[in-house]
Each structure stands twice: as structure tokens, then as C-alpha cells.
Design a protein around this motif. Structure first.
Motif, PDB file in Angstrom:
ATOM      1  N   MET A 104      43.568 -25.103 -14.923  1.00  0.00           N
ATOM      2  CA  MET A 104      42.209 -25.590 -15.004  1.00  0.00           C
ATOM      3  C   MET A 104      41.991 -26.165 -16.406  1.00  0.00           C
ATOM      4  O   MET A 104      42.115 -25.429 -17.386  1.00  0.00           O
ATOM      5  CB  MET A 104      41.221 -24.460 -14.731  1.00  0.00           C
ATOM      6  N   VAL A 119      40.346 -29.287 -19.314  1.00  0.00           N
ATOM      7  CA  VAL A 119      39.290 -30.203 -19.735  1.00  0.00           C
ATOM      8  C   VAL A 119      39.880 -31.148 -20.771  1.00  0.00           C
ATOM      9  O   VAL A 119      40.599 -30.712 -21.685  1.00  0.00           O
ATOM     10  CB  VAL A 119      38.087 -29.439 -20.334  1.00  0.00           C
ATOM     11  N   LYS A 174      33.761 -20.542 -17.033  1.00  0.00           N
ATOM     12  CA  LYS A 174      32.714 -21.185 -16.229  1.00  0.00           C
ATOM     13  C   LYS A 174      31.625 -21.765 -17.125  1.00  0.00           C
ATOM     14  O   LYS A 174      31.140 -22.888 -16.898  1.00  0.00           O
ATOM     15  CB  LYS A 174      32.113 -20.169 -15.257  1.00  0.00           C
ATOM     16  N   LEU A 221      33.025 -24.974 -18.690  1.00  0.00           N
ATOM     17  CA  LEU A 221      33.160 -26.061 -17.717  1.00  0.00           C
ATOM     18  C   LEU A 221      31.813 -26.661 -17.344  1.00  0.00           C
ATOM     19  O   LEU A 221      31.659 -27.886 -17.266  1.00  0.00           O
ATOM     20  CB  LEU A 221      33.868 -25.545 -16.461  1.00  0.00           C
ATOM     21  N   LYS A 222      30.831 -25.812 -17.106  1.00  0.00           N
ATOM     22  CA  LYS A 222      29.526 -26.330 -16.685  1.00  0.00           C
ATOM     23  C   LYS A 222      28.791 -27.017 -17.837  1.00  0.00           C
ATOM     24  O   LYS A 222      28.070 -28.003 -17.614  1.00  0.00           O
ATOM     25  CB  LYS A 222      28.668 -25.193 -16.107  1.00  0.00           C
ATOM     26  N   LYS A 244      30.221 -30.302 -17.939  1.00  0.00           N
ATOM     27  CA  LYS A 244      29.770 -31.108 -16.799  1.00  0.00           C
ATOM     28  C   LYS A 244      28.391 -31.711 -17.038  1.00  0.00           C
ATOM     29  O   LYS A 244      28.113 -32.845 -16.622  1.00  0.00           O
ATOM     30  CB  LYS A 244      29.760 -30.254 -15.534  1.00  0.00           C
ATOM     31  N   ILE A 248      36.246 -33.185 -17.082  1.00  0.00           N
ATOM     32  CA  ILE A 248      36.793 -32.022 -16.373  1.00  0.00           C
ATOM     33  C   ILE A 248      37.911 -32.486 -15.449  1.00  0.00           C
ATOM     34  O   ILE A 248      37.691 -33.296 -14.543  1.00  0.00           O
ATOM     35  CB  ILE A 248      35.689 -31.309 -15.577  1.00  0.00           C
ATOM     36  N   ASP A 256      38.084 -28.027 -11.788  1.00  0.00           N
ATOM     37  CA  ASP A 256      37.012 -27.031 -11.877  1.00  0.00           C
ATOM     38  C   ASP A 256      37.007 -26.181 -10.600  1.00  0.00           C
ATOM     39  O   ASP A 256      36.623 -26.652  -9.532  1.00  0.00           O
ATOM     40  CB  ASP A 256      35.664 -27.730 -12.049  1.00  0.00           C
ATOM     41  N   ASP A 268      29.243 -25.401  -8.374  1.00  0.00           N
ATOM     42  CA  ASP A 268      28.080 -25.627  -9.220  1.00  0.00           C
ATOM     43  C   ASP A 268      26.899 -24.767  -8.768  1.00  0.00           C
ATOM     44  O   ASP A 268      26.608 -24.686  -7.569  1.00  0.00           O
ATOM     45  CB  ASP A 268      27.662 -27.100  -9.177  1.00  0.00           C
TER      46      ASP A 268
END
Length: 405
Positions: free
Chosen positions: A1, A3, A26, A29-30, A33, A160, A163, A167
Motif C-alpha cells: 500500500m 503513496v 488510514k 491515506l485519507k 486523498k 495514492i 488504498d 472511504d
């Protein structure tokens, strides 16, 4: 995973430890995003130690994605410290918490191997796998006493590559990066732009030389803007050295008159009085092109303030680049075509014909430029997608190797 982080110094790929640190992964990542880190300054660089990423001047700058979704009571999340995750390798990515269980958006990246001092104090949630040369550039940046680089270093985009987390319902993904606040713009004035060099320990006696270099850079920037809006054929275009600009002419003066008067200084390749496109009346200035620079200089020295048709004319070297390169229509091509272009017909066509042909040439050049820009943009987009796919493939391979181990 993984980025992909695009910075002003280059690209960095971070692999995340989603099993060992699921909440931190998480959260990261968010935040990526929703473009939380886009345009964020790398504002704390401690050489051979760590660089910290967070922008306290941005609204909600050090707030986790949970705080963005659920309010201030969820601004921080708990530590996820694992004994098997240590700061052994350069490029270790961890949360920059100031107290126990005070993790938000701020994180750091180590700039050397074996930083045991930080072990079991911070949540490690990733490792840099590509872009160590970028870390070296950040590590070598000149900084002030507070660790702020003199030259602006920013994150441009976060992409990303993979992921695994769905969401949350309340997560709103913006279409563009956040705008800089007034405080951030004010802070930008204190640092050099990304394209400016850092001058260290320069001799004070060279201040005039430095000022000249800065003026040249500013002039080059203005020229590039004029090229983008179509007012210049090229940012590097320079006015020709063998063309004279003649003004304050009598409206009755003709091209033939000027060729006879100025012809005694050398061979004239082209002589053009600029006229009104609609009426054809003289605008009382002209351009005269000689075969050589020396002939042009002789005419300049002798003809300034001379009386022609009861008018004292003014002569100077031409500063116009409107005839340079692909925009050349009246005089010879000053970019060095050697005079091979088809001769200009000055006297045997009407001004209306000239006006219509000029308009047609401008529209043709403009359409060609637009087509070329579209093709370049599509080519860059395809290359960027291929690069993303290569990063994804390498990331999956590393994940499979990690699972086997």
C-alpha cells in the motif's frame, strides 16, 4: 500500500505498514486523498536527523482525518507503537506526536540510518522505498536557526497508488488543492522561491553583480509570461542588431525616399513604413534593415536628428521582435534563415490584403500552437499514468515479499 509524494525536490514513494499501524495508515491515506498535504511546506529540516511535514499556518493544519470528520474531540488518535518497527533505515516515516496518544497530521521522515533515540516513542507507519536522492537534497538544504529552509520546499501533490480502506461517509474529496492563506503568503515572502538559488557567504563587493543577475531572472520571467500569452514568439527572442527604428517622420515620406537617403550607408534589405491597417495612412515610423550590424551603426550615428521632408527624425536601434521567427512577415527572418525566405512584396498589394493575410497567419499560428500544447499535455498525462502503474507494480511486489517474510 503506497503513496507517491511529488515535492519541489522530486518524487518520493512511501510504503505503508497497514497491518502494524492501521489507524495511522488510514489517517495518512485519507488526508492525502482530500489533498490535505498539497502545497504543504517542509518547514523543519534537522540535518542528518529528520524533516517534519505539517503546516501550522493552514486552517486545521495539525488535525487528523478523524478530527475533520467527527470534530475536535476526535482530533488526535492513539499511538500504535510496535517493538518490531524501529528507526533502523533512512526514510522511516512516523507520526510527530508531542505527547502520548497525540497523533494528528504532522509526520516526519528520517534522514539517516539508526536513529535509536526515537524508538518506541513515535508511531512508525511507513518506509520510503523510492526517492532517497530527494531526501538527500532536503537534508542538504540551507536552513536558518529554526530549521526552516531558506529556499521554499513544498509538497505539490500526493497520489495514492493503493488504498485498502473504504472511504468514510462524511469524507469530502475536493477537486483542487487548497489555496494558500494570507499567513502562508506572508511566510512565502521570507523564503526564496523554488527556482531561486541560495547564495551563501558571497563577497559583499559583488553585490552589484548579484543585483544584475536578479534583474536578468526577473526579465526572463516577464519574457516567459509574454511568450505564454502570445506577445512574444519566444522568451529568448532578442531584437535584431542590424535593424533601425526611425520615427517622427512626415506623413508624406515614402519607403522609396528612405531607401535613397539611408542607402548611402550600406545595402538595405528591407524598408517598411508602418501604416494604419484600415486607412493606409502613415503612422510616422519605420523599420530599416541593413545587411550588417556595422552599416546599421553608421546610419545610427549619422542620421539621428536629420531633417527629412521638413521633419527632424529620431533614429534608434530596433527593440521590436514582432518579425522574429514564425511571426516574420514584413522584414527578413532575424533568426538566421540567411535571406532564403520568399521576398516580401511591399508596394504591389493593398493594405487590406496585407491586413487579411496577417490575420490569417496569426490564426494559423495560434491554432498550431494550441494543437501542439494539447498533444504535449496528452503525452505528459499518458507518461504520468505509466509512471503510476510502475510504482503500483513495485509496491505490490514489495507487499508480497513482506507477506512471505
Amino acid at each position: 500500500m503506497s503513496v507517491l509524494i511529488e515535492t519541489s525536490k522530486g518524487d518520493i514513494v512511501i510504503d505503508l505498514f497497514i497491518k502494524e499501524a492501521p489507524n495511522a495508515s488510514k489517517n495518512f491515506l485519507k488526508l492525502c486523498k482530500i489533498k490535505h498535504y498539497n502545497r504543504c511546506r517542509i518547514g523543519d529540516v534537522q540535518r542528518d536527523f529528520v524533516c517534519t511535514i505539517a503546516d501550522p499556518l493552514r486552517p486545521g493544519g495539525n488535525t487528523s482525518v478523524y478530527g475533520i470528520l467527527y470534530g475536535d474531540q476526535a482530533r488526535f488518535f492513539d499511538d500504535e507503537i510496535k517493538p518490531n518497527l524501529r528507526h533502523k533505515r533512512k526514510g522511516t516515516v512516523a507520526m510527530a506526536n508531542t505527547a502520548v496518544n497525540q497523533n494528528a497530521a504532522k509526520f516526519y521522515i528520517t534522514l539517516r540510518d539508526d536513529i535509536d533515540y526515537l524508538d518506541e516513542k513515535h508511531t512508525i507507519f511507513g518506509q520510503v522505498e523510492e526517492g532517497f536522492d530527494v531526501l538527500d537534497k532536503i537534508n542538504d538544504a540551507y536552513t536558518n536557526d529554526e530549521g526552516v529552509p531558506y529556499q521554499d520546499i513544498r509538497i505539490h501533490h500526493t497520489i495514492i497508488l493503493d488504498d485498502p480502506f473504504p472511504d468514510p461517509d462524511r469524507l469530502e474529496v475536493p477537486n483542487a488543492s487548497p489555496l494558500l492563506t494570507k499567513e502562508e503568503e506572508a511566510e512565502d515572502l521570507r523564503t526564496l522561491r523554488e527556482d531561486e538559488e541560495v547564495i551563501v557567504d558571497e563577497d559583499p563587493s559583488k553585490e552589484e553583480e548579484r543585483q544584475e543577475k536578479m534583474a536578468e531572472k526577473a526579465a526572463q520571467g516577464r519574457a516567459e509570461i509574454l511568450e505564454m500569452i502570445g506577445d512574444l514568439p519566444s522568451a529568448n527572442a532578442k531584437p535584431p542588431e542590424h535593424v533601425l527604428f526611425v520615427c517622427k517622420l512626415n506623413p508624406v515620406t515614402k519607403e522609396d525616399d528612405l531607401e535613397i537617403i539611408f542607402g548611402r550607408f550600406g545595402k538595405i534589405k528591407s524598408c517598411e513604413i508602418i501604416r494604419d491597417r484600415k486607412t493606409g495612412d502613415s503612422l510616422q515610423y519605420a523599420f530599416i534593415e541593413y545587411s550588417s550590424k556595422k552599416e546599421c551603426e553608421n546610419a545610427y550615428l549619422k542620421m539621428d536628428n536629420v531633417l527629412i521632408d521638413d521633419r527632424r527624425i529620431h533614429v534608434d536601434f530596433s527593440q521590436s521582435v514582432s518579425k522574429v521567427g514564425k511571426y516574420s512577415r514584413g522584414l527578413s527572418n532575424f533568426m538566421g534563415d540567411g535571406g532564403k525566405r520568399e521576398p516580401e512584396r511591399r508596394h504591389d498589394r493593398s493594405n487590406n490584403d496585407r491586413y487579411n493575410n496577417d490575420r490569417h497567419d496569426k490564426h494559423s499560428d495560434r491554432n498550431n500552437d494550441r494543437g501542439t500544447k494539447r498533444n504535449r499535455s496528452r503525452s505528459r498525462s499518458r507518461e504520468r499514468e505509466r509512471e503510476k502503474e510502475r510504482h503500483r507494480s513495485r509496491s505490490r511486489s514489495r507487499d508480497r515479499e513482506r507477506e512471505k517474510d
